[in-house]
Design an enzyme around this catalytic site. Structure first.
Site, mmCIF file in Angstrom:
data_model
loop_
_atom_site.group_PDB
_atom_site.id
_atom_site.type_symbol
_atom_site.label_atom_id
_atom_site.label_comp_id
_atom_site.label_asym_id
_atom_site.label_seq_id
_atom_site.Cartn_x
_atom_site.Cartn_y
_atom_site.Cartn_z
ATOM 1 C CD GLU A 85 -3.022 1.008 2.235
ATOM 2 O OE1 GLU A 85 -3.383 -0.103 2.658
ATOM 3 O OE2 GLU A 85 -3.458 2.078 2.687
ATOM 4 C CE LYS A 279 -6.293 -1.782 5.224
ATOM 5 N NZ LYS A 279 -5.474 -0.866 4.437
ATOM 6 C CG HIS A 392 -4.207 6.969 -0.119
ATOM 7 N ND1 HIS A 392 -3.674 5.966 0.669
ATOM 8 C CD2 HIS A 392 -4.842 6.361 -1.136
ATOM 9 C CE1 HIS A 392 -3.989 4.806 0.137
ATOM 10 N NE2 HIS A 392 -4.701 5.012 -0.958
#
Ligand code: MEV
Length: 437
Positions: A85, A279, A392
């Site tokens: 990620e 998470k 992100h």
């Protein structure tokens, strides 16, 4: 649709790939070329990886990164992370840097006990079973002396065996609940071997116990297996500083601390938020678990069960303002190892442990908990300030550019352009198209 096949594991690697190409890719050899391009030219190294599991056809790469500047108990660490990620490592590094200037992380191991059970059926007289257990307990301890030898040398071994009556949950269900110390090993093989031996000895001795009736003598063991629920193998990590010290050019410390605590409170009461919140913790934690060759499925299962221990799935982290001090902490169960298993087999795991200066299991538990806490801090900090998409998408930009087959020159230009422009898939496409016109 794939076809039924027998004796597949006997085929060599190339034959397996050929079978796959015929059966799943209608004979299209491009997929064979992709699989082969991931084979390592060092045949010894390739063989090592092939032999980790059954039916290997290629290697599956994940990026191996490092996050520097983690000050943990006054020692500076660079943390190895294996994760796909895009924003995780950057976020961990940012949090590490943020806390480096504010005293760093404190971590301590609270307990290291692991456990496993022999689950069995017994429909006879409970008092007789209790009497039998008392008599057989020393024999059970003795029965594992041989494979306990090595573990004892390393400071581990069997701690206790208890007979637990589970009839209120399931009629006839009892268990031998066994607790272990496994020192620097995760200890799964050791624990499972002990449990299987207990089951054999327990059954054998029951046949000889004269107070049992014939049916009572035939104890029916259902299964013997370690538990990945390890609430007695706990580590705690924390950061704290004066609320004023949280002030940055972007936000006021008091406002930030209050809003941060509110975000944690929401994750405590709302399971839909708690799952995502946790998470985020696991983004960092799993990356270290993977890099150090530990079992991320075991960790995941244990951690989420722990997050539900009150009967309500909740946040793994806590935050408070006490007087003028902001405190943020995590308590988490982590059964991990720094010896045995993949730790001594996978060359990159050895590198990862080297980066961490060869920690023992307790130190690695602390490092993992800190990484989880740092990751959660970074996520919540973004969420309550800029939102996560800004950072992100900046990190994700490279993935989008790669999907568009951007050249190095196009990538460089795009990175400069998107420094002051919101990144989105559409925006990246139109920017690259404009360059190509
Ligand atoms: C994304 O992988 C993780 C986050 O969603 C975690 C969170 O919401 O706390 C950013």
């Amino acid at each position: 649709m794939s076809k039924k096949v027998s004796g597949f594991s006997k085929l060599n690697k190339t034959q397996k790939i050929d079978w796959l190409i015929q059966n799943c890719f209608y004979g299209d050899a491009t997929f064979k070329a992709i699989l082969l391009s991931y084979w390592n030219s060092n045949s010894k190294l390739q063989q090592l990886h092939d032999e980790f599991i059954e039916n290997t056809i290629s290697n599956f790469y994940l990026p191996f990164a490092i996050a520097p500047n983690f000050l943990i108990n006054e020692r500076l660490f660079t943390i190895p992370m294996v994760i796909e990620e895009s924003s995780v490592v950057a976020a961990a590094s940012n949090a590490a840097k943020f806390w480096l200037d504010r005293g760093g992380f404190k971590a301590e191991v609270l307990s290291t006990t692991k456990n496993g059970q022999v689950h069995f059926n017994f429909f006879g007289d409970k008092q007789k079973l209790i009497a039998f257990f008392k008599i057989v307990k020393p024999t059970l301890f003795k029965s594992i002396e041989d494979f306990e030898k090595n573990m004892k040398k390393r400071g581990g071994g069997l701690l206790n065996i208890e007979l637990i009556d589970k009839n209120s949950k399931l009629p006839g269900y009892y268990q031998l609940h066994c607790t272990f110390e496994t020192a620097d090993a995760m200890g799964a093989n050791f624990i499972n071997s002990c449990l299987e031996q207990f089951a054999k000895t327990f059954k054998k001795e029951a046949l000889l116990f004269s107070d049992f009736s014939q049916s009572e003598k035939e104890i029916d063991v259902v299964m013997s297996i370690l538990s990945n629920y390890v609430p007695e193998c706990l580590v705690r990590a924390e950061v704290s500083c004066k609320v004023d010290k949280l002030t940055t050019p972007e936000f006021d410390g008091h406002y930030f601390a209050e809003k941060f605590i509110r975000a944690i409170e929401i994750a405590h009461v709302e399971p839909r938020r708690a799952v995502t919140h946790n998470k985020g913790i696991m983004n960092g934690l799993d990356a270290v678990v993977l890099a150090t060759g530990n079992d991320f499925r075991a960790i995941e299962a244990g951690v989420h069960a722990f997050a539900s221990r009150t009967g309500h799935y909740s946040s793994l982290t806590n935050a408070e303002i006490h007087g003028d001090t902001f405190r943020f902490w995590i308590e988490i169960p982590l059964a991990i190892g720094t010896v045995g298993g993949l730790t001594s087999l996978h060359p990159l795991v050895k590198v990862a442990l080297g980066i961490l200066q060869y920690p023992n299991a307790k130190e690695l538990m602390q490092i993992m908990a800190v990484t989880g806490l740092a990751q959660n801090f970074a996520a919540v900090k973004s969420l309550i300030t800029t939102g996560i998409q800004e950072g992100h998408m900046k990190m994700h930009l490279m993935n989008i550019l790669n999907q568009l087959n951007a050249s190095s020159d196009e990538k460089e230009k795009a990175i400069v352009y998107f420094q002051h422009t919101t990144v989105s898939h559409t925006a990246a496409i139109s920017y690259i198209e404009s360059l190509r016109k």
